[in-house]
Scaffold this active site. Structure first.
Site, PDB file in Angstrom:
ATOM      1  N   THR A  14     -42.086  23.297 -70.407  1.00  0.00           N
ATOM      2  CA  THR A  14     -43.524  23.553 -70.520  1.00  0.00           C
ATOM      3  C   THR A  14     -44.299  22.257 -70.746  1.00  0.00           C
ATOM      4  O   THR A  14     -43.763  21.296 -71.321  1.00  0.00           O
ATOM      5  CB  THR A  14     -43.761  24.516 -71.706  1.00  0.00           C
ATOM      6  OG1 THR A  14     -45.161  24.576 -71.987  1.00  0.00           O
ATOM      7  CG2 THR A  14     -43.061  24.049 -72.979  1.00  0.00           C
ATOM      8  N   ASP A  15     -45.566  22.260 -70.374  1.00  0.00           N
ATOM      9  CA  ASP A  15     -46.429  21.096 -70.650  1.00  0.00           C
ATOM     10  C   ASP A  15     -46.714  20.949 -72.142  1.00  0.00           C
ATOM     11  O   ASP A  15     -47.170  19.903 -72.595  1.00  0.00           O
ATOM     12  CB  ASP A  15     -47.743  21.192 -69.860  1.00  0.00           C
ATOM     13  CG  ASP A  15     -48.556  22.452 -70.126  1.00  0.00           C
ATOM     14  OD1 ASP A  15     -48.116  23.303 -70.924  1.00  0.00           O
ATOM     15  OD2 ASP A  15     -49.647  22.587 -69.525  1.00  0.00           O
ATOM     16  N   GLU A  16     -46.427  22.015 -72.922  1.00  0.00           N
ATOM     17  CA  GLU A  16     -46.749  21.969 -74.358  1.00  0.00           C
ATOM     18  C   GLU A  16     -45.907  20.947 -75.112  1.00  0.00           C
ATOM     19  O   GLU A  16     -46.226  20.615 -76.251  1.00  0.00           O
ATOM     20  CB  GLU A  16     -46.554  23.352 -74.994  1.00  0.00           C
ATOM     21  CG  GLU A  16     -47.519  24.366 -74.453  1.00  0.00           C
ATOM     22  CD  GLU A  16     -47.576  25.619 -75.298  1.00  0.00           C
ATOM     23  OE1 GLU A  16     -47.065  25.616 -76.426  1.00  0.00           O
ATOM     24  OE2 GLU A  16     -48.123  26.607 -74.803  1.00  0.00           O
ATOM     25  N   TYR A  48     -42.626  26.899 -81.277  1.00  0.00           N
ATOM     26  CA  TYR A  48     -42.209  27.130 -79.879  1.00  0.00           C
ATOM     27  C   TYR A  48     -42.094  25.813 -79.126  1.00  0.00           C
ATOM     28  O   TYR A  48     -41.036  25.490 -78.564  1.00  0.00           O
ATOM     29  CB  TYR A  48     -43.203  28.065 -79.169  1.00  0.00           C
ATOM     30  CG  TYR A  48     -43.107  27.989 -77.653  1.00  0.00           C
ATOM     31  CD1 TYR A  48     -41.952  28.422 -76.996  1.00  0.00           C
ATOM     32  CD2 TYR A  48     -44.136  27.456 -76.880  1.00  0.00           C
ATOM     33  CE1 TYR A  48     -41.842  28.332 -75.603  1.00  0.00           C
ATOM     34  CE2 TYR A  48     -44.036  27.364 -75.504  1.00  0.00           C
ATOM     35  CZ  TYR A  48     -42.890  27.793 -74.867  1.00  0.00           C
ATOM     36  OH  TYR A  48     -42.780  27.702 -73.499  1.00  0.00           O
ATOM     37  N   LYS A  77     -38.851  23.716 -77.410  1.00  0.00           N
ATOM     38  CA  LYS A  77     -38.761  23.396 -75.980  1.00  0.00           C
ATOM     39  C   LYS A  77     -38.599  21.878 -75.810  1.00  0.00           C
ATOM     40  O   LYS A  77     -37.822  21.418 -74.970  1.00  0.00           O
ATOM     41  CB  LYS A  77     -40.014  23.880 -75.224  1.00  0.00           C
ATOM     42  CG  LYS A  77     -40.135  25.380 -75.079  1.00  0.00           C
ATOM     43  CD  LYS A  77     -39.004  26.034 -74.297  1.00  0.00           C
ATOM     44  CE  LYS A  77     -39.020  25.689 -72.824  1.00  0.00           C
ATOM     45  NZ  LYS A  77     -38.019  26.498 -72.063  1.00  0.00           N
TER      46      LYS A  77
HETATM   47  P1  NAD Z   1     -40.748  35.590 -70.995  1.00  0.00           P
HETATM   48  O1  NAD Z   1     -40.908  35.638 -72.471  1.00  0.00           O
HETATM   49  O2  NAD Z   1     -41.586  36.467 -70.133  1.00  0.00           O
HETATM   50  O3  NAD Z   1     -39.220  35.859 -70.595  1.00  0.00           O
HETATM   51  C1  NAD Z   1     -38.152  35.246 -71.269  1.00  0.00           C
HETATM   52  C2  NAD Z   1     -36.865  35.925 -70.821  1.00  0.00           C
HETATM   53  O4  NAD Z   1     -35.757  35.278 -71.470  1.00  0.00           O
HETATM   54  C3  NAD Z   1     -36.795  37.420 -71.209  1.00  0.00           C
HETATM   55  O5  NAD Z   1     -36.348  38.189 -70.115  1.00  0.00           O
HETATM   56  C4  NAD Z   1     -35.790  37.441 -72.359  1.00  0.00           C
HETATM   57  O6  NAD Z   1     -35.073  38.654 -72.457  1.00  0.00           O
HETATM   58  C5  NAD Z   1     -34.882  36.265 -71.975  1.00  0.00           C
HETATM   59  N1  NAD Z   1     -34.173  35.734 -73.153  1.00  0.00           N
HETATM   60  C6  NAD Z   1     -34.710  35.405 -74.362  1.00  0.00           C
HETATM   61  N2  NAD Z   1     -33.744  34.984 -75.201  1.00  0.00           N
HETATM   62  C7  NAD Z   1     -32.575  35.034 -74.495  1.00  0.00           C
HETATM   63  C8  NAD Z   1     -31.230  34.722 -74.818  1.00  0.00           C
HETATM   64  N3  NAD Z   1     -30.878  34.271 -76.035  1.00  0.00           N
HETATM   65  N4  NAD Z   1     -30.286  34.896 -73.870  1.00  0.00           N
HETATM   66  C9  NAD Z   1     -30.619  35.364 -72.622  1.00  0.00           C
HETATM   67  N5  NAD Z   1     -31.874  35.690 -72.277  1.00  0.00           N
HETATM   68  C10 NAD Z   1     -32.854  35.525 -73.202  1.00  0.00           C
HETATM   69  O7  NAD Z   1     -40.950  34.062 -70.606  1.00  0.00           O
HETATM   70  P2  NAD Z   1     -41.722  33.380 -69.387  1.00  0.00           P
HETATM   71  O8  NAD Z   1     -43.151  33.294 -69.716  1.00  0.00           O
HETATM   72  O9  NAD Z   1     -41.266  34.010 -68.135  1.00  0.00           O
HETATM   73  O10 NAD Z   1     -41.129  31.899 -69.500  1.00  0.00           O
HETATM   74  C11 NAD Z   1     -39.882  31.568 -68.878  1.00  0.00           C
HETATM   75  C12 NAD Z   1     -39.611  30.085 -69.067  1.00  0.00           C
HETATM   76  O11 NAD Z   1     -40.691  29.323 -68.523  1.00  0.00           O
HETATM   77  C13 NAD Z   1     -39.481  29.656 -70.528  1.00  0.00           C
HETATM   78  O12 NAD Z   1     -38.469  28.690 -70.608  1.00  0.00           O
HETATM   79  C14 NAD Z   1     -40.833  29.040 -70.850  1.00  0.00           C
HETATM   80  O13 NAD Z   1     -40.729  28.068 -71.860  1.00  0.00           O
HETATM   81  C15 NAD Z   1     -41.192  28.422 -69.506  1.00  0.00           C
HETATM   82  N6  NAD Z   1     -42.630  28.263 -69.249  1.00  0.00           N
HETATM   83  C16 NAD Z   1     -43.491  29.324 -69.366  1.00  0.00           C
HETATM   84  C17 NAD Z   1     -44.834  29.162 -69.031  1.00  0.00           C
HETATM   85  C18 NAD Z   1     -45.817  30.315 -69.118  1.00  0.00           C
HETATM   86  O14 NAD Z   1     -47.006  30.122 -68.876  1.00  0.00           O
HETATM   87  N7  NAD Z   1     -45.395  31.543 -69.418  1.00  0.00           N
HETATM   88  C19 NAD Z   1     -45.297  27.909 -68.598  1.00  0.00           C
HETATM   89  C20 NAD Z   1     -44.398  26.850 -68.514  1.00  0.00           C
HETATM   90  C21 NAD Z   1     -43.070  27.024 -68.818  1.00  0.00           C
HETATM   91  O1  DAU Z   2     -48.713  25.785 -71.234  1.00  0.00           O
HETATM   92  C1  DAU Z   2     -47.576  26.534 -70.972  1.00  0.00           C
HETATM   93  C2  DAU Z   2     -47.407  27.593 -72.047  1.00  0.00           C
HETATM   94  O2  DAU Z   2     -48.403  28.581 -71.795  1.00  0.00           O
HETATM   95  C3  DAU Z   2     -46.017  28.218 -72.057  1.00  0.00           C
HETATM   96  O3  DAU Z   2     -45.096  27.242 -72.419  1.00  0.00           O
HETATM   97  C4  DAU Z   2     -45.956  29.384 -73.045  1.00  0.00           C
HETATM   98  O4  DAU Z   2     -44.693  30.019 -72.980  1.00  0.00           O
HETATM   99  C5  DAU Z   2     -47.037  30.380 -72.686  1.00  0.00           C
HETATM  100  O5  DAU Z   2     -47.052  31.446 -73.609  1.00  0.00           O
HETATM  101  C6  DAU Z   2     -48.399  29.690 -72.668  1.00  0.00           C
HETATM  102  O6  DAU Z   2     -48.765  29.255 -74.004  1.00  0.00           O
HETATM  103  P1  DAU Z   2     -50.259  29.469 -74.579  1.00  0.00           P
HETATM  104  O7  DAU Z   2     -50.178  29.485 -76.045  1.00  0.00           O
HETATM  105  O8  DAU Z   2     -51.200  28.543 -73.913  1.00  0.00           O
HETATM  106  O9  DAU Z   2     -50.521  30.963 -73.967  1.00  0.00           O
HETATM  107  P2  DAU Z   2     -51.189  32.270 -74.562  1.00  0.00           P
HETATM  108  O10 DAU Z   2     -51.248  33.252 -73.428  1.00  0.00           O
HETATM  109  O11 DAU Z   2     -50.581  32.710 -75.818  1.00  0.00           O
HETATM  110  O12 DAU Z   2     -52.689  31.793 -74.887  1.00  0.00           O
HETATM  111  C7  DAU Z   2     -53.500  31.155 -73.903  1.00  0.00           C
HETATM  112  C8  DAU Z   2     -54.790  30.707 -74.597  1.00  0.00           C
HETATM  113  O13 DAU Z   2     -55.560  31.873 -74.969  1.00  0.00           O
HETATM  114  C9  DAU Z   2     -54.555  29.960 -75.900  1.00  0.00           C
HETATM  115  O14 DAU Z   2     -55.560  28.950 -76.009  1.00  0.00           O
HETATM  116  C10 DAU Z   2     -54.748  31.015 -76.989  1.00  0.00           C
HETATM  117  C11 DAU Z   2     -55.780  31.920 -76.385  1.00  0.00           C
HETATM  118  N1  DAU Z   2     -55.720  33.348 -76.762  1.00  0.00           N
HETATM  119  C12 DAU Z   2     -54.541  34.010 -76.678  1.00  0.00           C
HETATM  120  C13 DAU Z   2     -54.451  35.356 -76.959  1.00  0.00           C
HETATM  121  C14 DAU Z   2     -53.131  36.085 -76.881  1.00  0.00           C
HETATM  122  C15 DAU Z   2     -56.911  34.027 -77.116  1.00  0.00           C
HETATM  123  O15 DAU Z   2     -57.999  33.451 -77.176  1.00  0.00           O
HETATM  124  N2  DAU Z   2     -56.822  35.373 -77.383  1.00  0.00           N
HETATM  125  C16 DAU Z   2     -55.650  36.075 -77.335  1.00  0.00           C
HETATM  126  O16 DAU Z   2     -55.645  37.303 -77.574  1.00  0.00           O
END
Ligand code: NAD
Ligand code: DAU
Length: 332
Positions: free
Chosen positions: A121-123, A148, A152
């Protein structure tokens, strides 16, 4: 034809990648997923059984991981605990899965000489100032803010060490915020869409000025496939599609697309340690691998996403109640 082991393939982005691979390549996919609260079996429905196997298990299970890695040509590692708000309530599963789980996979890949791609992630870079032209690059120093993002960041550093010390053939990608169908309703965009469907006012943390760099999950998947096929070992590629928007703009766009007054939202308490702004410079990925995003119209992507949540209530209804019960304990 190769076999890809996709960890976390029943989650939001992992399942998108599985669909993408089945549609665009001849690879077979083995998904290893623990089926946590964030997963959904139905996210993998409709895929041909001769191309896909779902193994329910933990990425920290040494024996299972060893067996699966031994029979795979490459590992694409998505599995993680992913929600910042949850990591503030209980960091322990984040340390267990994101650090120990990644370590377990790396050791198996090392002993079998298996190609490894790590999804991150960019975080890991922390945040940028608001109203500033700077963007994250692969040279930006690590400075994570939350439990989190710190786990990562730690997992990325493990991958880098396994490349340098053991010659593991690995790549890393750090992507910005994804949106699209099948995202868990705890996350910002699906939470607000499903709130509006339920007649509940969307909830904005703090002033809503925080900026996220939105990318459609399909574009994330095409980028990961490019890196897997043509990325250079040991390299880090940042994935983003120039989609910067502040949270207020996103909430107003959702309300407008859903036929509501664009001011019909509430401000709630801010997230502790809330990162201000993320922005990705993806020029390395674009220039080196020729990748370009397809979904450059955010409003159009949002419209499709809203339609998906309207048409697939059975997919999210149960998760919604659980997610909102958790938010109720924090005032969010
Ligand atoms: P998600 O939470 O939707 O899915 C995570 C999946 O991992 C689930 O199916 C869960 O059951 C599985 N999992 C969790 N713990 C596990 C374990 N111990 N063993 C096997 N499986 C396990 O997540 P997502 O949003 O699809 O993110 C997927 C990946 O992409 C993560 O590595 C996250 O850091 C990265 N990522 C997410 C975002 C975003 O915006 N959501 C952005 C950049 C990177
Ligand atoms: O940047 C990549 C990341 O993006 C991933 O690594 C994470 O797994 C993914 O969850 C996401 O992280 P954020 O914390 O940015 O996402 P989230 O959807 O939780 O929140 C997005 C923005 O919206 C953040 O600034 C918090 C805000 N927010 C979130 C929720 C749930 C609100 O204002 N209201 C809300 O109810």
């Amino acid at each position: 034809m190769s076999t890809l082991l996709v960890t976390g393939g029943a989650g939001f982005i992992g399942s998108n990648f599985v669909h993408y691979v089945v549609e665009h390549t001849n690879h077979r996919v083995a998904v290893l997923d623990k089926m946590t609260y964030a997963s959904s079996r139905s996210s993998l429905e409709g895929l041909p059984s001769e191309r896909l196997e779902l193994v329910v298990g933990d990425i920290a299970d040494v024996d299972l991981v060893g067996e699966l890695v031994a029979s795979s040509d490459a590992v694409v590692h998505y599995a993680a605990e992913t929600h910042n708000d949850n990591s503030l309530l209980d960091p322990s599963p984040f340390v267990q899965t994101n650090l120990l789980g990644t370590y377990t996979l790396l050791e198996a890949a090392r002993s079998h000489g298996t190609r490894f791609h790590h999804i991150s992630t960019d975080e890991v870079y922390g945040d940028l100032p608001l109203d500033d032209p700077s963007k994250f690059t692969a040279d930006t120093p690590y400075n994570p803010s939350s439990p989190y993002s710190s786990t990562k960041a730690g997992s990325d550093l493990l991958v880098r060490a396994w490349v340098r010390s053991f010659g593991l053939e690995a790549t890393i990608s750090n992507c910005s915020n994804n949106y699209g169908p099948r995202q868990h309703v705890e996350k910002f965009i699906p939470r607000q869409i499903t709130n509006v469907i339920d007649g509940v006012r969307p909830r904005l943390y703090g002033k809503g000025e925080n900026v996220r760099d939105w990318i459609h999950a399909d574009d994330h998947s095409s980028a990961v496939l490019s890196i897997l096929e043509r990325g250079r070992t040991g390299e880090t590629y940042l994935i983003g599609a120039d989609g910067e928007k502040n949270n207020k703009e996103v909430i107003r766009a959702i309300l407008t697309e859903m036929g509501q007054d664009s001011d019909a939202y509430d401000h709630v308490a801010d997230r502790p340690g809330h990162d201000l702004r993320y922005a990705i410079d993806a020029s390395k990925l674009r220039d080196e691998l020729g990748w370009t995003p397809e979904f450059t119209d955010f409003e159009a992507g949002l419209r499709d996403t809203i339609r998906w949540y309207r048409e697939n209530e059975a997919w999210w209804r149960e998760q919604k109640a659980l997610a909102e019960a958790k938010y109720a304990t924090t005032g969010h």
